[in-house]
Design an enzyme around this catalytic site. Structure first.
Site, PDB file in Angstrom:
ATOM      1  N   VAL A   1       0.909  -1.222   0.132  1.00 61.03           N
ATOM      2  CA  VAL A   1      -0.172  -0.071  -0.081  1.00 61.03           C
ATOM      3  C   VAL A   1       0.801   1.354  -0.119  1.00 61.03           C
ATOM      4  O   VAL A   1       1.738   1.510   0.906  1.00 61.03           O
ATOM      5  CB  VAL A   1      -0.888   0.068   1.271  1.00 61.03           C
ATOM      6  CG1 VAL A   1      -1.666   1.261   1.285  1.00 61.03           C
ATOM      7  CG2 VAL A   1      -1.688  -1.255   1.257  1.00 61.03           C
TER       8      VAL A   1
ATOM      9  N   LYS B   1      -6.211  -1.922  -1.844  1.00 62.23           N
ATOM     10  CA  LYS B   1      -5.110  -1.134  -0.851  1.00 62.23           C
ATOM     11  C   LYS B   1      -6.130  -0.770   0.273  1.00 62.23           C
ATOM     12  O   LYS B   1      -5.684  -0.858   1.528  1.00 62.23           O
ATOM     13  CB  LYS B   1      -4.438  -0.174  -1.397  1.00 62.23           C
ATOM     14  CG  LYS B   1      -3.525  -0.710  -2.508  1.00 62.23           C
ATOM     15  CD  LYS B   1      -2.717   0.597  -3.356  1.00 62.23           C
ATOM     16  CE  LYS B   1      -1.583   0.027  -4.190  1.00 62.23           C
ATOM     17  NZ  LYS B   1      -1.334   1.062  -5.331  1.00 62.23           N
TER      18      LYS B   1
HETATM   19  N1  HSE Z   1      -0.113   0.555 -10.080  1.00 60.33           N
HETATM   20  C1  HSE Z   1       0.296   0.866  -8.746  1.00 60.33           C
HETATM   21  C2  HSE Z   1      -0.239   2.299  -8.546  1.00 60.33           C
HETATM   22  C3  HSE Z   1       1.670   0.463  -8.322  1.00 60.33           C
HETATM   23  O1  HSE Z   1      -0.176   2.931  -9.821  1.00 60.33           O
HETATM   24  O2  HSE Z   1      -0.343   2.760  -7.619  1.00 60.33           O
HETATM   25  C4  HSE Z   1       1.889   0.761  -6.989  1.00 60.33           C
HETATM   26  O3  HSE Z   1       1.107  -0.084  -6.015  1.00 60.33           O
END
Ligand code: HSE
Length: 397
Positions: A125, A198
């Site tokens: 996260v 998250k």
């Molecule tokens: N793809 C995710 C983002 C990567 O852009 O936050 C990090 O968790």
């Protein structure tokens, strides 16, 4: 010397390799760290340490010298099977895999506890931002009331590029991919699923229960237009993709674009940066801010977890507790109470008939207003009869 392995040599896995190669952290971990294997299905014939690459997971699983494994593969399978086998074999595991943690976190933590090893996931996260440890440790004396965060770097980067540089959505997304921010399938970013996993992890840890991410209403940024952002800005707000969780008798939780007042610190969080506001009963509101995606930001959080597990090699320290409750306490979002931003072509009289005395602004031959606080169900019923061009929840933080 403590030997570790890295599984997955993509953006984040290679970042972990580079950081540990630059410094073996002998002082910080009280033991030098050495990378013995890298697992990847691809070939890296030109790599300066090509001899440490393997395609065979069992080489790592069956090597008693391997103390800790960094899982930077992403996805559920085979990351789940590999992680479970490693923990059962008594190896520490560090991960950035939010999908795996959100889905199987409680089970993997229970196995880790039984085996007296660590399963650490700070990087899952907020990329490099410390948030898991503060939530599970430093903020423990507080009852957490609310969490609201910009939890996806890719979407925040896209929104910022659109607003500040006038980039198109697809050009901004391409830039996020080139910079290594986006997921393999960027739909997970732009449709909000990454932020959903998250906020599920944060809410589960904050309130000590298992929140199934599939129960979380989730909208991404695909319906947000420059006209929305522009009208919101004229009313004094930014538009951000927010993971929101608010604990009362039950839990209101969602991921959606929200209007954030420009005076709120979340409003100034731009580009790939993430920020998480945590409201505790004693501390009040605190904000955790930093780079939420990208190679070295994310890898730095993973390496810190590796250091944590190596440092406590003879005295395991489990600061993460995560119960599985029988029934999720998630309340229907229709029962939540919010203010709502609305763009419409309807006249002020009709708006006031439905929503009472609200301040209506005329922007680009539309009427734009923010409602008073009202139940979402009631808002939706009224909005249906209005001819709404767009409607977005407002974050009151
Ligand atoms: N793809 C995710 C983002 C990567 O852009 O936050 C990090 O968790």
């Amino acid at each position: 010397m403590v030997k570790i392995a890295i599984m997955g040599y993509g953006t984040v896995g290679s970042g972990v390799y580079d950081i540990i190669k630059a410094d073996n952290f002998a002082y910080e971990a009280m033991n030098p760290i050495e990378i013995k294997y890298i697992l990847d299905i691809r070939d890296f014939p030109d790599h300066k340490e090509k001899e440490i690459f393997t395609k065979d997971f069992n080489v790592i699983l069956n090597d008693d010298e391997i103390y800790c494994v960094v899982e930077a593969m992403g996805g559920l399978n085979p990351a789940y099977e590999f992680t479970k086998s490693l923990l059962l074999a008594g190896k520490n595991v560090v991960t950035s895999n939010k999908e795996l943690v959100a889905t199987h976190g409680p089970e993997l933590l229970r196995i880790a506890k039984d085996k007296n090893v660590n399963y650490l996931f700070e990087a899952s996260v907020g990329g490099g931002i410390p948030i898991i440890k503060p939530l599970c440790s430093s903020l423990k004396a507080n009852k957490i009331k609310k969490i609201a965060g910009i939890l996806n770097g890719t979407t925040n980067f896209i929104l910022t590029e659109m607003v500040e540089e006038g980039k198109s959505f697809s050009d901004a997304l391409k830039m996020a991919q080139v910079n290594g921010y986006a997921e393999r399938n960027p739909a997970a970013d732009i449709e909000g699923h990454d932020a959903c996993r998250k906020i599920a992890i944060l809410a589960s840890l904050a309130w000590g229960e298992y929140i199934d991410y599939k129960d979380i209403p989730t909208d991404g940024i695909t319906n947000i237009t420059l006209e929305d952002v522009d009208a919101a800005s004229k009313l004094g707000y930014s538009v951000k993709l927010i993971g929101y969780a608010d604990k009362r008798d039950g839990l209101f939780i969602w991921v959606s674009p929200m209007l954030v007042r420009k005076s709120c610190p979340l409003s100034g969080v731009n580009g790939v940066f993430n920020a998480i506001l945590v409201d505790g009963n004693y501390l009040g509101t605190s904000m955790f801010y930093g780079q939420g995606a990208g190679k070295f930001a994310t890898a730095s959080a993973m390496v810190a977890d590796v250091i944590e597990s190596v440092r406590h090699i003879n005295a395991k320290k489990a600061y993460i507790e995560w119960q599985v409750t029988e029934k999720s306490s998630v309340l229907p979002v229709s029962e939540s109470e919010n203010r709502y931003f609305v763009r419409t072509k309807e006249k002020q009289d009709r708006i006031e008939e439905l929503f009472g005395k609200v301040s209506v602004s005329s922007i680009n031959s539309e009427n734009v207003f923010v409602t008073d606080v009202m139940k979402e169900k009631d808002f939706e019923d009224k909005a249906k009869t209005l001819g709404v061009i767009s409607k977005i929840r407002v974050l009151d933080a």
